[in-house]
Design a protein around this motif. Structure first.
Motif, short mmCIF file in Angstrom:
data_model
loop_
_atom_site.label_atom_id
_atom_site.label_comp_id
_atom_site.label_asym_id
_atom_site.label_seq_id
_atom_site.Cartn_x
_atom_site.Cartn_y
_atom_site.Cartn_z
N LEU A 229 -5.76 -6.77 1.53
CA LEU A 229 -4.64 -5.95 1.08
C LEU A 229 -5.03 -4.48 0.89
O LEU A 229 -4.18 -3.65 0.59
CB LEU A 229 -4.07 -6.51 -0.23
CG LEU A 229 -3.51 -7.93 -0.09
CD1 LEU A 229 -2.94 -8.41 -1.41
CD2 LEU A 229 -2.44 -7.98 0.98
N LEU B 197 -3.17 -1.29 1.98
CA LEU B 197 -2.02 -0.82 1.21
C LEU B 197 -2.42 0.34 0.32
O LEU B 197 -1.59 1.16 -0.05
CB LEU B 197 -1.45 -1.95 0.35
CG LEU B 197 -0.76 -3.09 1.08
CD1 LEU B 197 -0.34 -4.17 0.10
CD2 LEU B 197 0.44 -2.57 1.84
N PHE C 40 1.06 -6.48 5.55
CA PHE C 40 2.48 -6.79 5.45
C PHE C 40 2.79 -8.15 6.06
O PHE C 40 3.58 -8.93 5.52
CB PHE C 40 3.30 -5.70 6.16
CG PHE C 40 3.17 -4.35 5.52
CD1 PHE C 40 3.93 -4.02 4.41
CD2 PHE C 40 2.26 -3.42 6.00
CE1 PHE C 40 3.80 -2.79 3.79
CE2 PHE C 40 2.12 -2.18 5.40
CZ PHE C 40 2.89 -1.87 4.29
#
Ligand SMILES: Nc1ncnc2c1ncn2[C@@H]1O[C@H](COP(=O)(O)OP(=O)(O)OP(=O)(O)O)[C@@H](O)[C@H]1O
Ligand SMILES: [Mg+2]
Lengths: 371, 269
Positions: free
Chosen positions: B109, B112, B150
């Motif tokens: 992640l 991000l 995503f």
């Protein structure tokens, strides 16, 4: 000689229970979901797992199905150990509470799923799907999608899908809890008829005691991760072996008492100010001391207040039930301060009126503190 | 139902406020839309005379055609690779427990948090240090890094909403794990997978910052081509391009919407 042995072993396999559970237990992250459990489920038997929420019913079912791996113990199906056999090789049919019909397949393809995984030839598969749908009276719905069916119809499709593979054991986890009362009663009868006609070994999970009593050959009453009693519905209802089973199944009056002396099944009890003698259905009674006296309402009757050997109470509420009236009474000796008895409907009693509860000579039991 | 005066007032105040906010959001696009039809070669506002010649210019300008081809290729491969990898990661995360799961999740992640220019710069430095060629696959790799989180999220959520009973039922009916995956799990996840892929494609198609670092003349994506154009010319061609761009992405989003309705058809909502 050789033939004898072969016959004997074949005989043995035929007599072997459908399912044998030996010391199987399961914990999740240190919290015990199932204490070590042992039991046998006979062939063709309809066994119900009955117990309150969280007592481990689904866990036991998932262990039999193979969705969970036991921490210890061994599981046998038709006398073969299956503890390490994956679910897809166990030949077990399952019906889930929410049906779990495959939404992207027609009813016929849902029912045929287990035949396709087995490579059953197309013509035979089609015939067996038709038969299974006929068994649950849904022949005309083969081309529908699950969402175009009512709850009861979806339940039948789920049943047909599980039956079409001719499972060795059928497992049902609270299959009727999403159905309304009338439909549920109809489905209970239908399931029992199908089960009996096929001679299908069935394990049925419910927390509805009425459902358990009316459908089962035997009931296993569970609480707190263990089986508290296993027996026929009448054994469970008439002869509960402990406080939990007595109060979970059916209506029960429980009174605080002191066991003064016991001889065989006969007991002399101190009940508040008075003394009473009862004949228990138990074969061995707890040691003298504080106990709980268990009596079903049908083994209680109205008595004159002050009669020796009766329990004083006052009427709190009377509920007319047609054939009889339920008297809910305030009773200092009763657990929770309340007891209940059934009297003929013409008996007139007003709330607040004092009365006494008389005990029948049989049908009672005393449970020690640890039960 | 009876409404008092103050209720009506609130009603109207609410509507006006909503209109203002929406207006504010689309105002830049409206300005660009109007400017794209300006006859004059200078981006002035409001236009004095009208023309559609900048649209013609946008279609004829070779770098845009080349950029569009590159962008489509990068978006297709990037989203495709991200979908396969992301779905695999999401499945493993949802179904298995293993050591360093949290660490791996954090790494997955991290794009991000890490800005796109850092990712672009990092890959640029890396390829230079390893003296690797920078071609279209370099751009694809950068886009995969950016859109993967995503896709993982989107598939993970779909998986979590998928009741285990479906797969358990299939398994009890004799379905081996791979067969169950292909006949039950994937079909039930399909809407989530397709939506995730299209979302990833749109993100990739719009990506500019990281691409700027790793593209060459030959591999430049449409946003980079547009950026290079505006450095040389100041005519309304870019406004026309913007309108076309928005129209294309909006069409894609409509497709996503169609798929969400497809979800209802499949009865997996
Ligand atoms: N996957 C799991 N992880 C952790 N704990 C679990 C898991 N499954 C069950 N448990 C726990 O194990 C205990 C027994 O659960 P189980 O689902 O068997 O109960 P149950 O008798 O089926 O209850 P219900 O009537 O509510 O369905 C519960 O305390 C539950 O919280
Ligand atoms: Mg359960």
């Amino acid at each position: 000689m050789l033939i004898d042995t072969a016959q004997a072993s074949a005989q043995q396999t035929a007599d072997a229970p459908a399912v044998r559970v030996e010391g199987v237990s399961k914990s999740f992250a240190g919290s015990v979901a199932l204490e070590p459990i042992s039991m046998r489920i006979e062939r063709g038997e309809f066994l119900t797992l009955l117990g309150p929420s969280g007592c481990g019913k689904t866990t036991l079912l998932n262990l039999i199905a193979g969705f969970l791996e036991a921490d210890q113990g061994e599981l046998y199906i038709h006398d073969k150990p299956v503890t390490r056999v994956p679910p897809y090789q166990r030949e077990i049919g399952i019906v889930f509470q929410n049906y779990a019909l495959f939404p992207h397949m027609s009813v016929a393809r849902n029912v045929g799923y287990g035949l396709r995984t087995r490579g059953v030839p197309k013509a035979e598969a089609e015939r067996r799907v038709r038969e299974a749908l006929a068994l649950v009276k849904l022949e005309d719905f083969a081309d529908r999608r699950p969402r175009q069916l009512s709850g009861g119809q979806q339940q039948r499709v789920a049943l047909a899908r599980a039956l079409v593979i001719r499972p060795r054991v059928l497992l049902l986890d609270e299959p009727f809890s999403a159905l309304d009362r009338n439909l549920r009663a109809a489905m209970q009868v239908e399931l029992r008829e199908i089960q009996t006609s096929l001679g299908l070994t069935t394990v049925f999970v419910t927390h509805d005691q009425g459902e358990a009593l009316s459908m089962s050959d035997r009931i296993a009453v569970m609480s707190r991760a263990t089986i508290r009693q296993i027996g026929t519905p009448s054994e469970i209802y008439d002869h509960p072996q402990n406080h939990f089973v007595a109060s979970f199944v059916g209506d029960a009056n429980m009174f605080r008492a002191t066991l003064l002396e016991a001889e065989g099944s006969d007991a002399r009890l101190k009940l508040g100010e008075t003394e009473a003698r009862i004949t228990s259905f138990q074969t061995d009674l707890p040691a003298p001391g504080p106990v709980t006296l268990f009596v079903r309402p049908e083994h209680c009757h109205l008595a004159e207040p002050g009669t020796p050997g009766t329990i004083p109470a006052t009427v709190a509420l009377s509920v007319y039930q047609g054939s009889h009236t339920e008297l809910h009474v305030d009773c200092p000796l009763a657990e929770g301060g309340r007891a209940m008895l059934r009297v003929p409907s013409r008996t007139s009693v007003a709330p607040g009126e004092p009365l006494a509860i008389g005990l029948a000579e049989s049908g009672a039991a005393v449970f020690g503190a640890e039960d | 139902m009876y409404k008092s005066f103050s209720d009506h007032l609130l009603d109207w105040a609410g509507r006006i406020l909503l209109t203002l906010i929406l207006g504010f959001l689309v105002l830049p696009f409206i300005v660009v839309f109007i400017a794209s039809f300006n006859e004059s070669a200078i981006l002035s506002f409001p236009p004095q005379s009208w023309s559609t010649r900048w649209y013609v210019n946008a279609f004829e300008y070779r770098d845009f055609g080349n950029g569009l081809r590159n962008s489509l290729r990068v978006a297709a491969f990037g989203a495709g690779i991200a979908l396969v990898a992301g779905a695999g990661f999401a499945y493993v995360f949802n179904r298995y427990d293993f050591a360093f799961k949290n660490t791996l999740n954090g790494i997955l992640l991290s794009p991000l948090i890490i800005p796109n220019f850092t990712i672009g710069l990092g890959v640029l430095v890396l390829t230079a240090a390893a003296s690797m060629p920078r071609n279209v696959w370099t751009v694809v790799a950068v886009h995969v890094i950016i859109v993967l989180p995503f896709v993982v999220r989107s598939v993970y959520v779909s998986l979590q909403n998928l009741e285990r009973a479906y797969e358990q039922a299939a398994e009890s009916l004799g379905g081996r794990p791979l067969h169950v995956l292909l006949t039950i799990t994937l079909p039930l996840l399909l809407p989530g997978l397709v939506a995730g892929a299209i979302f990833a494609a749109i993100l990739s198609f719009n990506e500019f910052t990281a691409s700027l670092y790793v593209v060459s003349q030959r591999t430049e994506t449409l946003p980079v081509a547009m950026y290079n154009y505006v450095r040389e010319y100041a005519d309304p061609t870019l406004a026309a391009m913007s309108v076309l761009y928005v129209a294309a992405v909006a069409a894609l989003l409509l497709l996503v919407h169609k798929i969400f309705r497809l979800e209802k058809v499949l009865n997996v909502d």
